[in-house]
Design a protein around this motif. Structure first.
Motif, PDB file in Angstrom:
ATOM      1  N   GLY A 101       1.391   8.994   6.675  1.00  0.00           N
ATOM      2  CA  GLY A 101       0.649   8.158   5.738  1.00  0.00           C
ATOM      3  C   GLY A 101      -0.284   8.923   4.834  1.00  0.00           C
ATOM      4  O   GLY A 101      -1.209   8.342   4.252  1.00  0.00           O
ATOM      5  N   GLN A 102      -0.070  10.227   4.676  1.00  0.00           N
ATOM      6  CA  GLN A 102      -0.950  11.017   3.807  1.00  0.00           C
ATOM      7  C   GLN A 102      -0.992  10.470   2.391  1.00  0.00           C
ATOM      8  O   GLN A 102      -2.057  10.402   1.773  1.00  0.00           O
ATOM      9  CB  GLN A 102      -0.479  12.476   3.772  1.00  0.00           C
ATOM     10  CG  GLN A 102      -1.067  13.345   4.856  1.00  0.00           C
ATOM     11  CD  GLN A 102      -0.721  14.806   4.667  1.00  0.00           C
ATOM     12  OE1 GLN A 102      -0.082  15.190   3.691  1.00  0.00           O
ATOM     13  NE2 GLN A 102      -1.138  15.627   5.609  1.00  0.00           N
ATOM     14  N   ALA A 103       0.159  10.080   1.872  1.00  0.00           N
ATOM     15  CA  ALA A 103       0.191   9.539   0.512  1.00  0.00           C
ATOM     16  C   ALA A 103      -0.626   8.258   0.417  1.00  0.00           C
ATOM     17  O   ALA A 103      -1.237   7.971  -0.618  1.00  0.00           O
ATOM     18  CB  ALA A 103       1.637   9.277   0.079  1.00  0.00           C
ATOM     19  N   ILE A 104      -0.672   7.482   1.499  1.00  0.00           N
ATOM     20  CA  ILE A 104      -1.464   6.250   1.510  1.00  0.00           C
ATOM     21  C   ILE A 104      -2.950   6.585   1.480  1.00  0.00           C
ATOM     22  O   ILE A 104      -3.739   5.925   0.787  1.00  0.00           O
ATOM     23  CB  ILE A 104      -1.122   5.405   2.749  1.00  0.00           C
ATOM     24  CG1 ILE A 104       0.371   5.085   2.764  1.00  0.00           C
ATOM     25  CG2 ILE A 104      -1.938   4.122   2.786  1.00  0.00           C
ATOM     26  CD1 ILE A 104       0.840   4.396   4.014  1.00  0.00           C
ATOM     27  N   LEU A 105      -3.346   7.612   2.210  1.00  0.00           N
ATOM     28  CA  LEU A 105      -4.749   8.043   2.183  1.00  0.00           C
ATOM     29  C   LEU A 105      -5.145   8.482   0.774  1.00  0.00           C
ATOM     30  O   LEU A 105      -6.246   8.174   0.306  1.00  0.00           O
ATOM     31  CB  LEU A 105      -4.973   9.182   3.176  1.00  0.00           C
ATOM     32  CG  LEU A 105      -4.730   8.880   4.658  1.00  0.00           C
ATOM     33  CD1 LEU A 105      -4.935  10.135   5.500  1.00  0.00           C
ATOM     34  CD2 LEU A 105      -5.636   7.765   5.147  1.00  0.00           C
ATOM     35  N   MET A 106      -4.233   9.197   0.105  1.00  0.00           N
ATOM     36  CA  MET A 106      -4.519   9.634  -1.263  1.00  0.00           C
ATOM     37  C   MET A 106      -4.627   8.428  -2.200  1.00  0.00           C
ATOM     38  O   MET A 106      -5.486   8.382  -3.081  1.00  0.00           O
ATOM     39  CB  MET A 106      -3.420  10.575  -1.758  1.00  0.00           C
ATOM     40  CG  MET A 106      -3.160  11.805  -0.898  1.00  0.00           C
ATOM     41  SD  MET A 106      -4.592  12.869  -0.694  1.00  0.00           S
ATOM     42  CE  MET A 106      -5.128  12.407   0.966  1.00  0.00           C
ATOM     43  N   PHE A 107      -3.748   7.458  -1.998  1.00  0.00           N
ATOM     44  CA  PHE A 107      -3.760   6.232  -2.794  1.00  0.00           C
ATOM     45  C   PHE A 107      -5.104   5.526  -2.626  1.00  0.00           C
ATOM     46  O   PHE A 107      -5.728   5.068  -3.583  1.00  0.00           O
ATOM     47  CB  PHE A 107      -2.606   5.336  -2.347  1.00  0.00           C
ATOM     48  CG  PHE A 107      -2.226   4.251  -3.320  1.00  0.00           C
ATOM     49  CD1 PHE A 107      -3.075   3.858  -4.365  1.00  0.00           C
ATOM     50  CD2 PHE A 107      -1.008   3.610  -3.202  1.00  0.00           C
ATOM     51  CE1 PHE A 107      -2.713   2.858  -5.256  1.00  0.00           C
ATOM     52  CE2 PHE A 107      -0.630   2.602  -4.080  1.00  0.00           C
ATOM     53  CZ  PHE A 107      -1.488   2.225  -5.106  1.00  0.00           C
ATOM     54  N   ALA A 108      -5.572   5.449  -1.373  1.00  0.00           N
ATOM     55  CA  ALA A 108      -6.854   4.801  -1.105  1.00  0.00           C
ATOM     56  C   ALA A 108      -8.003   5.534  -1.802  1.00  0.00           C
ATOM     57  O   ALA A 108      -8.929   4.897  -2.331  1.00  0.00           O
ATOM     58  CB  ALA A 108      -7.096   4.738   0.406  1.00  0.00           C
ATOM     59  N   CYS A 109      -7.942   6.854  -1.809  1.00  0.00           N
ATOM     60  CA  CYS A 109      -8.983   7.622  -2.498  1.00  0.00           C
ATOM     61  C   CYS A 109      -8.997   7.310  -3.996  1.00  0.00           C
ATOM     62  O   CYS A 109     -10.063   7.165  -4.613  1.00  0.00           O
ATOM     63  CB  CYS A 109      -8.765   9.120  -2.278  1.00  0.00           C
ATOM     64  SG  CYS A 109      -9.085   9.682  -0.583  1.00  0.00           S
ATOM     65  N   ILE A 110      -7.813   7.199  -4.578  1.00  0.00           N
ATOM     66  CA  ILE A 110      -7.726   6.902  -6.014  1.00  0.00           C
ATOM     67  C   ILE A 110      -8.281   5.512  -6.312  1.00  0.00           C
ATOM     68  O   ILE A 110      -8.961   5.305  -7.327  1.00  0.00           O
ATOM     69  CB  ILE A 110      -6.262   7.037  -6.476  1.00  0.00           C
ATOM     70  CG1 ILE A 110      -5.824   8.499  -6.367  1.00  0.00           C
ATOM     71  CG2 ILE A 110      -6.102   6.538  -7.907  1.00  0.00           C
ATOM     72  CD1 ILE A 110      -4.334   8.694  -6.424  1.00  0.00           C
ATOM     73  N   LEU A 111      -8.009   4.546  -5.430  1.00  0.00           N
ATOM     74  CA  LEU A 111      -8.545   3.202  -5.627  1.00  0.00           C
ATOM     75  C   LEU A 111     -10.064   3.173  -5.519  1.00  0.00           C
ATOM     76  O   LEU A 111     -10.711   2.213  -5.954  1.00  0.00           O
ATOM     77  CB  LEU A 111      -7.940   2.236  -4.605  1.00  0.00           C
ATOM     78  CG  LEU A 111      -6.436   1.951  -4.724  1.00  0.00           C
ATOM     79  CD1 LEU A 111      -6.002   0.943  -3.668  1.00  0.00           C
ATOM     80  CD2 LEU A 111      -6.075   1.444  -6.117  1.00  0.00           C
ATOM     81  N   SER A 112     -10.656   4.210  -4.953  1.00  0.00           N
ATOM     82  CA  SER A 112     -12.112   4.269  -4.780  1.00  0.00           C
ATOM     83  C   SER A 112     -12.841   4.781  -6.019  1.00  0.00           C
ATOM     84  O   SER A 112     -14.077   4.847  -6.015  1.00  0.00           O
ATOM     85  CB  SER A 112     -12.458   5.170  -3.580  1.00  0.00           C
ATOM     86  OG  SER A 112     -11.836   4.708  -2.400  1.00  0.00           O
TER      87      SER A 112
END
Length: 582
Positions: free
Chosen positions: A409-420
């Motif tokens: 889920g690394q890409a999901i963690l990156m996605f969450a960072c971008i949404l922040s």
């Protein structure tokens, strides 16, 4: 070309020259594109200001932690469970064989795509084993640049917020540890993010608006980035599907483009995607009859392509319990991080786990703020709702399909960072002092915890004068003195010894522990092709199976391992059994 019979052996210099040419071409294109767009980009920047001091303080804390990792790895050797279990052993086997074929054992770990292992193989050929971790540095750079571009896109060109998000991403312990280890997840994640960074950073407005016609080179490079991920490991087939759906939607939304233009761009995407990945599908089809080997494909009870199903992966079925003790603890993650095997330092971080206090402080709240903003914003932002729906869909897929493994889920963690990004923009404009204090404090805390592990290892080696390879990896010194080309069967039952048993000069050809025969008999030992049998006592095989197998003990010693001593036994197998099976 090797599969087609055009060449018999692909040499390391030839592969290195080809990859260098590709890298040079992409670099020239990137520089040319950057220069052409730099003037326009500077005019569009909003919120530009000199970076505040707290950014430099946080970056210095993170850099200090990275230097600790670098000092440890370059005075030691590559570490990380998966790295020494099968990533580096696979790269070494390719180097020794001069072939990228799937071994005769058909072990699933050795049957996956290997774009990342090719880089490790080239670096191992230098003779400096610690350089293998450098294969993770280019993906780390790709990841950072992609995060910056995506943050600029979603944050309306806010440079300060974008740099802050980059710091948050690099502070994630799992990312930092992988930068200094030979893991492949970083390359797959960087490739997927690069795809969307290239495409979205060149668009203006929101999804649903008509895009300007993408440059041909951009479509090709985007496909190339996605293909790199696809050729890294099967888990990225899912993200490649997301990319494909996105491109179909873009072409459909802009169907007013000329049909010839659409067809040309689509073909460039497909060609770019296949270039770094087609070989692995062709190899699987030719050698096993399954293009997606080692994955099993079946409909109902009918097997379409033979391979490994989920039940064949053993303990991987409950792998999520390496991060939480009970499923309900995911509700408190990442504010409470736990690790099943934290080591003697009790640090819950590693190459496969740990998001750290910086992520926990800002990102979950950032995602909630993004949802709240989308809910109350008028007029309604289609872009924000599409991003939230895609994010939710990927999270559900990770929960149901990806076995809740954090690395997947690394890409999901990156996605969450971008949404922040919107939360970072808000806090830096209205609550800068509080935000600065939280950012610096959490970065220092996470960096200190992460750096404590490599610093402890480094100071321990200095204090005990443990500099030899056999001391670092804790195996018998005799392994380094075996004749070059010796075939060593890792019968220790310790998967992490697969790479160490190759010896100081990497001249031993190791039969990995997961390739070892289930029972030790004269027939199974002969079939393995081993010259030497290496065991831990008590270990994988019965004490009584060794004499009957025809092997003769030549070394029996205690090897210091941490605070304990482990008994190792090395046996000679007859007069040798030929070459390692291919």
């Amino acid at each position: 070309m090797q599969l087609l019979g055009w060449i018999t052996r692909a040499t390391v210099p030839a592969r290195a020259a080809l990859q260098a040419a590709i890298l040079l071409g992409v670099g020239i294109w990137s520089v040319a594109r950057h220069r052409a767009a730099s003037a326009a980009t500077q005019m569009q920047l909003r919120g530009y200001e000199p970076l505040p001091a707290y950014i430099f303080v946080a970056a210095a804390a993170l850099l200090s932690s990275c230097l600790a990792f670098a000092a440890n790895v370059f005075t030691r050797l590559p570490t990380g469970s998966d790295a020494v279990t099968y990533h580096l052993p696979l790269a070494l086997r390719w180097l020794q064989d001069g072939s990228l074929t799937i071994p005769a054992s058909r072990a699933w770990r050795y049957g996956m795509p290997g774009n990342a292992e090719i880089g490790m193989m080239i670096l191992l050929s230098s003779g400096k084993q610690s350089l293998a971790v450098v294969s993770s540095w280019i993906p780390a750079l790709m990841l950072t640049l992609s995060i910056y571009l995506l943050a600029m896109w979603i944050g309306k060109e806010n440079r300060l917020a974008s740099i802050t998000i980059c710091l948050i991403v690099l502070s994630i312990p799992m990312i930092e540890w992988q930068i200094f280890s030979a893991y492949v997840d970083l390359l797959g994640t960087a490739g997927i993010l690069a795809v969307f960074a290239l495409l979205l950073s060149t668009s203006h407005g929101k999804p649903g608006d008509n895009f300007a016609v993408f440059p041909s080179a951009l479509c090709f490079v985007s496909g190339l980035a996605c293909g790199i991920s696809v050729g890294t490991k099967p888990i990225y087939y899912f993200f490649a599907t997301v990319f494909s759906v996105f491109m179909v939607w873009v072409f459909w939304a802009n169907r007013k483009w000329a049909a010839k233009t659409l067809l040309k761009l689509a073909m460039l995407v497909v060609v770019g995607l296949l270039l770094p990945s087609l070989f692995w599908f062709a190899r699987g089809l030719k050698q096993t009859g399954n293009p997606v080997y080692p994955m099993q494909v079946k409909i109902g009870q009918r097997v379409i392509f033979a391979g490994y199903g989920p039940s064949d992966l053993g303990s991987y079925q409950d792998f999520e319990f390496a991060f939480v003790q009970r499923k309900r603890e995911w509700l408190a993650y990442p504010w409470t991080e736990w690790k099943r095997f934290p080591g003697f330092l009790k640090v819950p971080y590693g190459e496969g786990e740990g998001v750290g206090s910086v992520f926990a402080t800002f990102v979950p709240l950032g995602v909630l703020f993004f949802f709240f903003r989308a809910w109350v914003l008028r007029p309604v932002s289609c872009r924000d709702w599409i991003l939230l729906l895609v994010f939710a869909g990927i999270v559900v897929s990770w929960w149901t399909v990806m076995q809740r493994v954090l690395r997947y889920g690394q890409a999901i963690l990156m996605f969450a960072c971008i949404l922040s990004v919107p939360l970072a923009v808000l806090l830096q404009s209205r609550k800068r002092r509080a935000f600065a204090a939280l950012l610096v404090a959490s970065t220092i805390a996470t960096s200190m915890v992460s750096a404590s592990v490599p610093l402890h290892m480094l100071t321990g080696r200095i204090r005990k004068h443990m500099w030899s390879r056999s001391q670092i990896y804790a195996y018998p010194k005799l392994i380094d003195d075996l004749p070059a080309g010796s075939i060593v069967l890792n019968a220790s039952g310790i998967e992490e010894k697969n790479f160490p048993l190759a010896g100081k000069e990497l001249t031993n050809r190791v039969i990995a522990s997961f390739e070892a025969p289930p029972e030790l008999t004269p027939e199974s030992l002969h079939a393995s092709g081993a010259d030497y049998l290496v065991e831990v006592v008590p270990g994988q095989y019965s004490e009584y199976s060794l004499p009957s197998s025809g092997a003769t003990v030549m070394d029996d010693e205690l090897v210091p391992t941490g605070k304990d001593q482990i008994r190792w036994r090395i046996s000679k197998v007859g007069e040798g059994n030929g070459n390692l099976p291919r």
